[in-house]
Design a protein around this motif. Structure first.
Motif, mmCIF file in Angstrom:
data_model
loop_
_atom_site.group_PDB
_atom_site.id
_atom_site.type_symbol
_atom_site.label_atom_id
_atom_site.label_comp_id
_atom_site.label_asym_id
_atom_site.label_seq_id
_atom_site.Cartn_x
_atom_site.Cartn_y
_atom_site.Cartn_z
ATOM 1 N N VAL A 32 0.822 -1.215 0.000
ATOM 2 C CA VAL A 32 0.000 0.000 0.000
ATOM 3 C C VAL A 32 0.853 1.262 0.000
ATOM 4 C CG1 VAL A 32 -1.855 -1.186 1.250
ATOM 5 C CG2 VAL A 32 -0.098 0.076 2.527
ATOM 6 N N ASP A 33 0.196 2.359 -0.319
ATOM 7 C CA ASP A 33 0.803 3.684 -0.215
ATOM 8 C C ASP A 33 0.859 4.052 1.272
ATOM 9 O OD1 ASP A 33 1.349 6.413 -0.090
ATOM 10 O OD2 ASP A 33 0.169 6.885 -1.874
ATOM 11 N N PRO A 34 2.041 4.162 1.853
ATOM 12 C CA PRO A 34 2.142 4.415 3.297
ATOM 13 C C PRO A 34 1.625 5.789 3.711
ATOM 14 C CG PRO A 34 4.304 4.570 2.273
ATOM 15 C CD PRO A 34 3.370 4.046 1.224
ATOM 16 N N ASP A 35 1.496 6.709 2.773
ATOM 17 C CA ASP A 35 0.946 8.024 3.111
ATOM 18 C C ASP A 35 -0.573 7.993 3.244
ATOM 19 O OD1 ASP A 35 3.465 9.208 3.093
ATOM 20 O OD2 ASP A 35 3.359 9.645 0.941
ATOM 21 N N LYS A 36 -1.202 7.013 2.588
ATOM 22 C CA LYS A 36 -2.661 6.921 2.598
ATOM 23 C C LYS A 36 -3.179 5.811 3.514
ATOM 24 C CE LYS A 36 -3.088 8.542 -2.212
ATOM 25 N NZ LYS A 36 -3.582 8.184 -3.565
ATOM 26 N N ILE A 37 -2.379 4.766 3.687
ATOM 27 C CA ILE A 37 -2.817 3.601 4.456
ATOM 28 C C ILE A 37 -1.728 3.261 5.468
ATOM 29 C CG2 ILE A 37 -3.506 1.174 4.356
ATOM 30 C CD1 ILE A 37 -4.419 1.654 1.478
ATOM 31 N N LYS A 38 -2.045 3.426 6.740
ATOM 32 C CA LYS A 38 -1.052 3.171 7.779
ATOM 33 C C LYS A 38 -1.365 1.917 8.599
ATOM 34 C CE LYS A 38 0.044 8.084 8.128
ATOM 35 N NZ LYS A 38 1.276 7.944 7.333
ATOM 36 N N SER A 39 -2.583 1.405 8.497
ATOM 37 C CA SER A 39 -2.970 0.196 9.209
ATOM 38 C C SER A 39 -3.997 -0.554 8.380
ATOM 39 C CB SER A 39 -3.560 0.549 10.582
ATOM 40 O OG SER A 39 -4.803 1.213 10.434
ATOM 41 N N LEU A 40 -4.290 -1.792 8.768
ATOM 42 C CA LEU A 40 -5.237 -2.607 8.008
ATOM 43 C C LEU A 40 -6.622 -1.966 7.955
ATOM 44 C CD1 LEU A 40 -4.223 -6.170 9.232
ATOM 45 C CD2 LEU A 40 -3.782 -5.175 6.986
ATOM 46 N N LYS A 72 -10.521 2.642 0.357
ATOM 47 C CA LYS A 72 -9.416 2.860 -0.578
ATOM 48 C C LYS A 72 -9.577 2.027 -1.854
ATOM 49 C CE LYS A 72 -7.234 5.604 2.290
ATOM 50 N NZ LYS A 72 -8.077 5.471 3.485
ATOM 51 N N LYS A 73 -8.734 2.338 -2.843
ATOM 52 C CA LYS A 73 -8.741 1.632 -4.133
ATOM 53 C C LYS A 73 -7.561 0.652 -4.155
ATOM 54 C CE LYS A 73 -8.568 5.655 -6.020
ATOM 55 N NZ LYS A 73 -8.417 6.772 -6.987
ATOM 56 N N ALA A 121 0.039 2.202 -12.512
ATOM 57 C CA ALA A 121 -1.201 2.704 -11.903
ATOM 58 C C ALA A 121 -0.921 3.248 -10.506
ATOM 59 C CB ALA A 121 -2.239 1.584 -11.846
ATOM 60 N N TYR A 122 -0.039 2.588 -9.789
ATOM 61 C CA TYR A 122 0.328 3.058 -8.454
ATOM 62 C C TYR A 122 1.058 4.399 -8.530
ATOM 63 C CZ TYR A 122 2.549 3.277 -3.879
ATOM 64 O OH TYR A 122 2.970 3.692 -2.646
ATOM 65 N N LYS A 123 2.011 4.484 -9.445
ATOM 66 C CA LYS A 123 2.768 5.736 -9.592
ATOM 67 C C LYS A 123 1.857 6.893 -9.997
ATOM 68 C CE LYS A 123 5.967 3.979 -12.352
ATOM 69 N NZ LYS A 123 7.149 3.918 -13.249
ATOM 70 N N ALA A 124 0.831 6.592 -10.795
ATOM 71 C CA ALA A 124 -0.095 7.628 -11.254
ATOM 72 C C ALA A 124 -1.108 8.015 -10.184
ATOM 73 C CB ALA A 124 -0.822 7.150 -12.504
ATOM 74 N N GLY A 125 -1.168 7.240 -9.089
ATOM 75 C CA GLY A 125 -2.100 7.539 -8.016
ATOM 76 C C GLY A 125 -3.510 7.034 -8.246
ATOM 77 N N SER A 126 -3.705 6.201 -9.265
ATOM 78 C CA SER A 126 -5.048 5.699 -9.549
ATOM 79 C C SER A 126 -5.436 4.516 -8.666
ATOM 80 C CB SER A 126 -5.168 5.302 -11.027
ATOM 81 O OG SER A 126 -4.207 4.331 -11.380
ATOM 82 N N ILE A 127 -4.467 3.936 -7.951
ATOM 83 C CA ILE A 127 -4.744 2.934 -6.926
ATOM 84 C C ILE A 127 -3.958 3.294 -5.672
ATOM 85 C CG2 ILE A 127 -5.278 1.036 -8.514
ATOM 86 C CD1 ILE A 127 -2.422 -0.009 -8.053
ATOM 87 N N ASP A 128 -4.452 2.836 -4.530
ATOM 88 C CA ASP A 128 -3.786 3.119 -3.259
ATOM 89 C C ASP A 128 -2.967 1.941 -2.762
ATOM 90 O OD1 ASP A 128 -5.162 5.638 -3.105
ATOM 91 O OD2 ASP A 128 -6.948 4.514 -2.493
ATOM 92 N N GLY A 129 -3.079 0.811 -3.450
ATOM 93 C CA GLY A 129 -2.349 -0.385 -3.061
ATOM 94 C C GLY A 129 -2.771 -1.543 -3.936
ATOM 95 N N ALA A 130 -2.258 -2.731 -3.622
ATOM 96 C CA ALA A 130 -2.576 -3.899 -4.444
ATOM 97 C C ALA A 130 -2.366 -5.179 -3.644
ATOM 98 C CB ALA A 130 -1.703 -3.917 -5.699
#
Length: 368
Positions: free
Chosen positions: A141-149, A155-156, A203-212
């Motif tokens: 995940v993006d650590p700036d957007k998701i810090k815990s489960l 999120k996307k 997609a992650y670099k473009a910000g269109s998803i928050d994780g995978a």
């Protein structure tokens, strides 16, 4: 497994079969050239019951048993004068199609396409004859957007495709959190975005998803872009093991050429033994094979963590495949399948006994 009624596919299965063929299938691959180590056949070597065996796999780290076995000549050595020919695939449905058409005889493949292929044929096209790999799947995940489960809600999150092994696992995890998502659309408390592994990093670099929720090496590619590992799927399974790759065979080929199938299984068992005894060397060989098959090797910052998260083993971990099928049922992607007969581990257990190993179990899903 409880009493099951015959599988009837839902519209999801049509999507599962069609999307990879449209988006990622690479056809039936190319045979190896005669001047590489994979195709070395001694002039005086005795042939088995057929002139050749056609083996399919993905140019992927979770298929490293096939990569190493081919690259190091383990299969060809066991086959003697019967020639091993290889084809690569990018999607499970295209490999199943090749098996059904007779373009390949044996293949390395994930659990979901094996289940779908078996059930859609009424149990008549394939058998799982061995395991190959466990693990290698992570929620990154993006650590700036998701810090815990708990932050995953809202999120996307990308998965490789509708109904594939990782998609089913993520939907099951979401349900266990008490959240709701429509499996077909991916809409709900979490937005499940079906995205091909090869484009997920962009997609992650473009910000269109928050994780995978993705297999290796895609997970480590995302980490190299700044993502962090929030969950390793292995932590959700007993003994931290779950099947990610099986070996399958055409039932017709198994019936006609059991000696050839046994030889390939000997090569697979010896490949796994060599991988586990020589992990660094095996990683380099697998990367060499990836460069051959895909045109590009993986850099150290990606292959090193990816390799460490995969366990190579002969046990098909049959009980976990049964659980994966049940998770797909619970997600509403298919009705209860009858998987009885999907395994035939007779030849594998023969090989393991000869190698001094312990027999493996089919969880009650073997041939009766």
């Amino acid at each position: 497994m409880s009493a099951a009624r015959p599988l009837t596919t839902l519209r999801a299965l049509a999507a599962i079969a069609a999307l990879p063929l449209l988006l990622t299938a690479c056809g039936y691959g190319a045979d190896s050239t005669d001047d590489d180590k994979r195709a070395e056949v001694a002039a005086d070597a005795e042939k088995l019951s057929t002139d050749e065996v056609r083996i399919g796999y993905f140019p992927n780290l979770t298929h490293a048993t096939a990569l190493v076995g081919a690259e190091q000549g383990f299969f060809q050595k066991e086959l003697g004068g019967t020639e091993a020919k290889y084809a690569t695939f990018n999607a499970g449905p295209s490999e199943i199609e090749a098996l059904n058409s007779g373009s390949i005889d044996i293949g390395w493949i994930g659990p979901s396409p094996a289940i779908n292929g078996y059930t859609k044929s009424g149990g008549k096209n394939l058998r799982i004859i061995s395991g190959s790999a466990s693990g290698g799947v992570k929620l990154v995940v993006d650590p700036d957007k998701i810090k815990s489960l708990k932050d995953v809600k809202g999120k996307k999150i990308a998965t490789p495709q509708l109904g594939n092994t990782q998609d089913v696992a993520f939907l099951n995890w979401i349900a266990e959190q008490g959240w709701k998502v429509d499996a077909q659309s991916g809409k709900g408390d979490v937005s499940v975005v079906r995205t091909e592994n090869k484009v997920t990093p962009d997609a992650y670099k473009a910000g269109s998803i928050d994780g995978a929720w993705v297999p290796e090496p895609t997970a480590s590619k995302l980490v190299a872009e700044g993502a962090k590992v929030l969950l390793d799927e292995a932590d959700l399974w007993p003994d931290k093991k779950f099947v990610i790759t099986n070996i399958i065979v055409s039932q017709e080929f198994l019936k006609k050429h059991p000696d050839v199938v046994e030889a390939v299984l000997r090569g697979a068992v010896k490949s796994n033994a060599w991988i586990n005894a020589n992990p660094d060397k095996a990683k380099a060989v697998a990367n060499q094979a990836l460069k051959r098959d895909s045109g590009k090797a993986l850099p150290a910052e990606i292959i090193d963590p990816a390799w460490e998260s995969i366990t190579f083993l002969d046990d098909p971990l049959a009980a976990t495949l049964d659980s994966q099928a049940e998770h797909a049922v619970q997600a509403g992607l298919l009705e209860k399948p009858d998987l009885t007969g999907i395994y035939d581990l007779t030849l594998l257990n023969k090989v393991l006994k000869a190698e001094g190993g312990a027999a493996v179990d089919d969880a009650g899903l073997g041939v009766r």
